[in-house]
Design a protein around this motif. Structure first.
Motif, PDB file in Angstrom:
ATOM      1  N   GLU A 187       0.847  -1.182   0.000  1.00 26.18           N
ATOM      2  CA  GLU A 187       0.000   0.000   0.000  1.00 26.18           C
ATOM      3  C   GLU A 187       0.893   1.246   0.000  1.00 26.18           C
ATOM      4  N   TYR A 188       0.394   2.334  -0.525  1.00 24.60           N
ATOM      5  CA  TYR A 188       1.240   3.493  -0.833  1.00 24.60           C
ATOM      6  C   TYR A 188       0.552   4.781  -0.360  1.00 24.60           C
ATOM      7  N   ALA A 189       1.163   5.465   0.614  1.00 24.35           N
ATOM      8  CA  ALA A 189       0.612   6.724   1.126  1.00 24.35           C
ATOM      9  C   ALA A 189       0.885   7.845   0.136  1.00 24.35           C
ATOM     10  N   ALA A 190      -0.180   8.484  -0.346  1.00 28.75           N
ATOM     11  CA  ALA A 190      -0.036   9.558  -1.322  1.00 28.75           C
ATOM     12  C   ALA A 190      -1.043  10.657  -0.993  1.00 28.75           C
ATOM     13  N   PRO A 191      -0.592  11.796  -0.497  1.00 22.34           N
ATOM     14  CA  PRO A 191      -1.524  12.873  -0.136  1.00 22.34           C
ATOM     15  C   PRO A 191      -2.127  13.549  -1.355  1.00 22.34           C
ATOM     16  N   ALA A 192      -3.379  13.948  -1.219  1.00 26.75           N
ATOM     17  CA  ALA A 192      -4.101  14.651  -2.298  1.00 26.75           C
ATOM     18  C   ALA A 192      -4.202  13.797  -3.553  1.00 26.75           C
ATOM     19  N   ASN A 193      -4.395  12.491  -3.375  1.00 29.37           N
ATOM     20  CA  ASN A 193      -4.483  11.618  -4.545  1.00 29.37           C
ATOM     21  C   ASN A 193      -5.884  11.642  -5.158  1.00 29.37           C
ATOM     22  N   TRP A 194      -6.003  11.019  -6.315  1.00 30.54           N
ATOM     23  CA  TRP A 194      -7.239  11.070  -7.108  1.00 30.54           C
ATOM     24  C   TRP A 194      -8.424  10.404  -6.408  1.00 30.54           C
ATOM     25  N   LEU A 195      -8.184   9.406  -5.586  1.00 31.45           N
ATOM     26  CA  LEU A 195      -9.291   8.753  -4.874  1.00 31.45           C
ATOM     27  C   LEU A 195      -9.758   9.596  -3.690  1.00 31.45           C
ATOM     28  N   GLU A 197      -9.831  12.773  -3.729  1.00 31.51           N
ATOM     29  CA  GLU A 197     -10.662  13.800  -4.365  1.00 31.51           C
ATOM     30  C   GLU A 197     -12.086  13.296  -4.546  1.00 31.51           C
ATOM     31  N   LYS A 198     -12.221  12.030  -4.977  1.00 34.41           N
ATOM     32  CA  LYS A 198     -13.558  11.459  -5.176  1.00 34.41           C
ATOM     33  C   LYS A 198     -14.332  11.347  -3.870  1.00 34.41           C
ATOM     34  N   GLU A 199     -13.613  11.050  -2.791  1.00 37.13           N
ATOM     35  CA  GLU A 199     -14.265  10.893  -1.494  1.00 37.13           C
ATOM     36  C   GLU A 199     -14.317  12.196  -0.705  1.00 37.13           C
ATOM     37  N   ASN A 200     -13.833  13.281  -1.339  1.00 37.14           N
ATOM     38  CA  ASN A 200     -13.819  14.596  -0.709  1.00 37.14           C
ATOM     39  C   ASN A 200     -13.023  14.599   0.600  1.00 37.14           C
ATOM     40  N   ILE A 201     -11.878  13.880   0.586  1.00 35.41           N
ATOM     41  CA  ILE A 201     -10.984  13.858   1.747  1.00 35.41           C
ATOM     42  C   ILE A 201      -9.936  14.957   1.554  1.00 35.41           C
ATOM     43  N   LYS A 202      -9.895  15.889   2.471  1.00 35.56           N
ATOM     44  CA  LYS A 202      -8.940  16.988   2.384  1.00 35.56           C
ATOM     45  C   LYS A 202      -7.569  16.528   2.885  1.00 35.56           C
ATOM     46  N   ASP A 203      -6.553  16.717   2.065  1.00 32.71           N
ATOM     47  CA  ASP A 203      -5.218  16.256   2.425  1.00 32.71           C
ATOM     48  C   ASP A 203      -4.193  17.017   1.600  1.00 32.71           C
ATOM     49  N   ASN A 204      -2.955  17.078   2.089  1.00 30.79           N
ATOM     50  CA  ASN A 204      -1.878  17.722   1.349  1.00 30.79           C
ATOM     51  C   ASN A 204      -0.538  17.217   1.870  1.00 30.79           C
ATOM     52  N   PRO A 205       0.559  17.477   1.150  1.00 30.11           N
ATOM     53  CA  PRO A 205       1.870  16.992   1.572  1.00 30.11           C
ATOM     54  C   PRO A 205       2.284  17.473   2.962  1.00 30.11           C
ATOM     55  N   GLU A 206       1.910  18.698   3.293  1.00 26.37           N
ATOM     56  CA  GLU A 206       2.273  19.233   4.613  1.00 26.37           C
ATOM     57  C   GLU A 206       1.631  18.408   5.723  1.00 26.37           C
TER      58      GLU A 206
END
Length: 592
Positions: A187-195, A197-206
């Motif tokens: 599994e791969y942690a990736a902030p602000a990924n395309w999925l 966005e679909k689930e409206n999860i707010k996230d960013n690299p910081e």
């Protein structure tokens, strides 16, 4: 007449006694009859079926008719086939890192011999060949870049370097490429990924960087953390768009992360990453030498790394480099003495999830040329592992979807199920029998795709009485001798917490479903060594740093061989981001 009758009776008795004895089988009397014979064994993935060809009491061919072994691990059967034919014996060494596959394959071959009415001892004895007895030849080659270690980091580095125009070769000490990446869930942690966005999860690299620093008790190098967090999403897209990795259409929520951000490879297995990376490497013409452990880094009079010495099955190699060496040899989780040296508590009594290749070779080689080591005492255990072997259990995927509850022998919860790995592991070790029990209901079982993705593991757990399925909480509790009254009360309370949307006991951060639909599934699990956070010190360019704080020219490193990125504790799914981001950086910079 009486004498003739007596003589006849005596003769019949002699013949009768001979008939009642144990005549040697035909194969023992006249060798094994020529022909093809089939046999079956049980490997890691289930049934292995082979067809063995015998001629003049010698094995001339072995065909694998059926197997469900992990791609990569199935190469072990090719190695064993070659060894059996060369030696005309099934008394051969198992392939390192592929023990269960090896044992299943050898079991199948021996079963085929048995079907011929023979035993392995009846195979014609052969003398050692001249080639076996001959000394290894010395081989010298020159390449732009030598990558040491054919795991996820090594392939990422090699692919980027090759695409930048460099001549690249990869050395792998095991018979099978893949390392820990192959046997991981990947599994791969990736902030602000395309999925997200679909689930409206707010996230960013910081936010990911903050989670990494908090998870590592702020013992991480903040600059390295920033590189991983900022590069993670690009790395996931690169794996998808350039390497061809397929990501599932859903996310996992790993312990210690503040939001759900972890991508899942197809099949929830590192097989998807390694198979696709191998295919890309082959497409690009990158040579991979397996069974070829690197033994020494070569430096010039100025301390610059200018090559590698390695040992192959038939040759002693000297690889000179025009540009650089990239270390991607992994950690030291399978090296008990090295573990004890840096952290005496992580001794031989603690099993390991790691590949047998994780013995710290790259760290030792780098230290010999002056590399600084950091964080070597920080060794992480994974909470849900096989009590018999230490292997990480993918049944635990259900926990990462939020569907499980974990209890002790007394039937009580004692830790947040989505907590940090180190916190969970230490909590489990403190319980009765140093183990825990994880329960999921039928809804969670199906939604987590356990049968679809991990059928072989589930069969193994049933066979070894580490998994039970039952129609009631009492039934599954009784199987493991868990206090059923308390267990039932615990599940009732948990289901109330799901309704209320809050866990007042342990503040579980994700509770998508109750544990209420029969049948129920419970596994027994223990913690095992999973990741070593310490290793060689690198800068943000993936260059190795020496004890004076200066760059060691010509030497780069990426992945678990490095230290400082994860501090005291690595959050789940950050390893794939780390090895991809810094693997790519190492490959790009080394090729300049």
């Amino acid at each position: 007449m009486k004498k003739l009758i007596a003589l006849a009776l005596a003769l019949l008795m002699v013949l009768g006694l001979a008939a009642c004895g144990s005549p040697k089988p035909q194969a023992e009397q006249a060798g094994i009859q020529d022909g093809t014979y089939t046999g079956e064994g049980t490997g890691k993935g289930g049934t292995i079926k082979v067809e063995v060809t015998i001629k003049d009491s010698a094995v001339t061919d072995i065909k694998v008719l059926e197997n469900k072994e992990t791609q990569g691990f199935d190469k072990a059967m090719e190695t064993l086939t070659q060894s059996i034919i060369e030696k005309n014996s099934t008394e051969v060494d198992t392939v390192a890192g592929c023990t269960l596959t090896s044992k299943g394959f050898l079991e199948a071959v021996n079963a085929a011999l048995a079907s011929a009415g023979a035993t392995p001892e009846l195979l014609k004895k052969v003398n050692a060949t001249t080639a076996d007895a001959a000394e290894k030849k010395d081989v010298e080659e020159t390449h732009d870049i030598v990558v040491i270690g054919a795991g996820g980091a090594g392939f990422s580095a090699a692919i980027e370097a090759k695409m930048a125009g460099a001549d690249v070769i990869i050395l792998e000490k095991l018979p099978v490429p893949g390392g820990n990446t192959l046997i991981s869930g990947a599994e791969y942690a990736a902030p602000a990924n395309w999925l997200q966005e679909k689930e409206n999860i707010k996230d960013n690299p910081e936010q990911m960087a903050e989670d990494m620093l908090k998870g590592g008790d702020n013992k991480n190098d903040p600059e390295l953390v920033k590189v991983v967090a900022n590069g993670a999403l690009d790395g996931a897209k690169w794996l998808r768009d350039v390497v061809g990795v397929e990501w599932e259409n859903e996310l996992m929520f790993f312990g210690g992360h503040s939001v759900k951000r972890s991508l899942i490879p197809k099949g929830a297995s590192g097989q998807e990453i390694i198979v696709k990376q191998q295919a890309k490497a082959k497409e690009l013409g990158i040579k991979v030498l397996c069974n070829t452990p690197a033994t020494e880094l070569i430096t010039d009079e100025n301390g610059k790394v200018v090559g590698v010495k390695a040992e192959g099955p038939d040759a002693n190699y000297t690889f000179k480099t025009n540009k650089a060496v990239i270390l991607t040899t992994g950690g030291f989780g399978s090296n008990i003495e090295m573990r004890k040296k840096y952290n005496p508590e992580i001794d031989e009594n603690i099993l390991s999830t790691n590949s047998v290749g994780s013995t710290g070779d790259g760290i030792v080689m780098a230290e010999k040329v002056g590399a600084e080591l950091v964080g070597m005492e920080y060794i992480q255990t994974y909470p849900i592992c096989d009590p018999l072997t230490g292997t990480l259990l993918y049944f635990d995927d259900a926990r990462l979807y939020g569907h499980t509850v974990i209890v002790n022998k007394e039937g009580k919860r004692f830790v947040e199920e989505l907590g940090r790995r180190d916190v969970m592991s230490m909590a489990i070790k403190a319980q009765t029998d140093h183990c825990c029990y994880e329960i999921v209901d039928q809804n969670g079982y199906e939604q987590s795709k356990l049968e679809e993705n991990h059928a072989a593991e589930i069969k193994y757990l049933y066979d070894n009485k580490l998994l039970v399925k039952g129609d009631t909480i009492e039934e599954v509790a009784d199987f493991f001798k868990i206090d059923s009254t308390e267990f039932k009360k615990t599940i009732e309370n948990y289901n109330k917490y799901v309704d209320a949307g809050k866990d007042p006991e342990f503040n579980k951060r994700s509770m998508p479903s109750k544990v209420e639909k029969a049948p129920f599934y419970v596994i027994k699990a223990v913690p095992a060594v999973h990741h070593t956070m310490g290793g060689v010190k690198i800068n943000t360019n993936a260059q190795v740093i020496n004890k004076d704080g200066k760059v060691i020219e010509g030497l780069y490193a990426a992945g678990e061989v490095t230290g400082g990125i994860h501090g005291t504790n690595r959050l789940g799914s950050n390893a794939l981001a780390d090895i991809t981001v810094f693997g790519r950086i190492a490959g790009c910079n080394a090729s300049k």
